[in-house]
Design a protein around this motif. Structure first.
Motif, mmCIF file in Angstrom:
data_model
loop_
_atom_site.group_PDB
_atom_site.id
_atom_site.type_symbol
_atom_site.label_atom_id
_atom_site.label_comp_id
_atom_site.label_asym_id
_atom_site.label_seq_id
_atom_site.Cartn_x
_atom_site.Cartn_y
_atom_site.Cartn_z
ATOM 1 N N SER A 196 1.041 -0.986 -0.108
ATOM 2 C CA SER A 196 0.171 0.179 0.020
ATOM 3 C C SER A 196 1.157 1.592 0.345
ATOM 4 O O SER A 196 1.879 1.842 1.106
ATOM 5 N N ALA A 202 2.156 1.558 -10.583
ATOM 6 C CA ALA A 202 1.514 1.205 -10.115
ATOM 7 C C ALA A 202 0.868 -0.541 -10.905
ATOM 8 O O ALA A 202 -0.206 -1.546 -10.101
ATOM 9 N N ASN A 203 0.732 -1.849 -11.617
ATOM 10 C CA ASN A 203 1.089 -2.389 -12.167
ATOM 11 C C ASN A 203 2.066 -3.336 -11.242
ATOM 12 O O ASN A 203 1.404 -4.660 -11.284
ATOM 13 N N GLU A 218 -0.483 -3.415 -7.772
ATOM 14 C CA GLU A 218 -1.523 -3.863 -7.800
ATOM 15 C C GLU A 218 -1.748 -5.442 -8.023
ATOM 16 O O GLU A 218 -1.944 -6.806 -8.017
ATOM 17 N N SER A 267 -2.446 -1.636 -3.287
ATOM 18 C CA SER A 267 -2.752 0.182 -3.766
ATOM 19 C C SER A 267 -1.455 0.720 -3.987
ATOM 20 O O SER A 267 -0.735 0.955 -3.148
ATOM 21 N N ARG A 299 -1.495 4.945 -4.188
ATOM 22 C CA ARG A 299 -2.188 6.954 -4.566
ATOM 23 C C ARG A 299 -1.576 7.665 -4.684
ATOM 24 O O ARG A 299 -0.219 7.695 -4.160
ATOM 25 N N ARG A 337 -6.255 6.903 -14.326
ATOM 26 C CA ARG A 337 -5.281 5.649 -13.468
ATOM 27 C C ARG A 337 -5.407 5.406 -12.124
ATOM 28 O O ARG A 337 -4.831 4.251 -11.866
#
Length: 113
Positions: free
Chosen positions: A51, A74-75, A78, A83, A85, A105
């Motif tokens: 996270s 991000a990829n 995930e 996650s 942010r 995105r």
């Protein structure tokens, strides 16, 4: 952990209860791409599943290399069930994300969150 490179780009990772917070400072461009990636990797390794909050308050400029590195993060996060942010976006960066469609995105959180 804190790191800085020869371009003046630096980053620090701190940990909150629910997330690792990466605070880069400087331009996100080709010259700083690898150092930014190192900071992201450090933040991603703090929690399982990862996270991550990327606090971009001290980033005034970002080119395609910086965007590609954010997409890679991000990829990766995930794929591990976590996650990512974004926080502290300056107007120029907000505009860039909107122009490229990446505003859809990335989730954004208020600065300091």
């Amino acid at each position: 952990m804190r790191s800085a490179d020869r371009t003046g780009f630096s980053w620090v990772v701190t940990q909150r209860d629910d997330a690792a917070v990466l605070r880069p400072a400087g331009d996100l461009d080709l010259a700083s791409k690898e150092e930014f990636r190192n900071g992201l990797a450090e933040a991603m390794s703090c929690l399982r599943p990862p996270s991550v909050v990327v606090d971009l308050q001290e980033v005034a400029f970002c080119d395609s290399s910086g965007l590609n590195t954010l997409i890679w993060a991000a990829n990766t996060v995930e794929a591990a069930g976590g996650s990512i942010r974004l926080s502290g976006l300056q107007p120029r960066l907000t505009r860039l994300l909107h122009m490229t469609g990446l505003d859809k995105r990335f989730c954004r959180t208020p600065a300091g969150s």
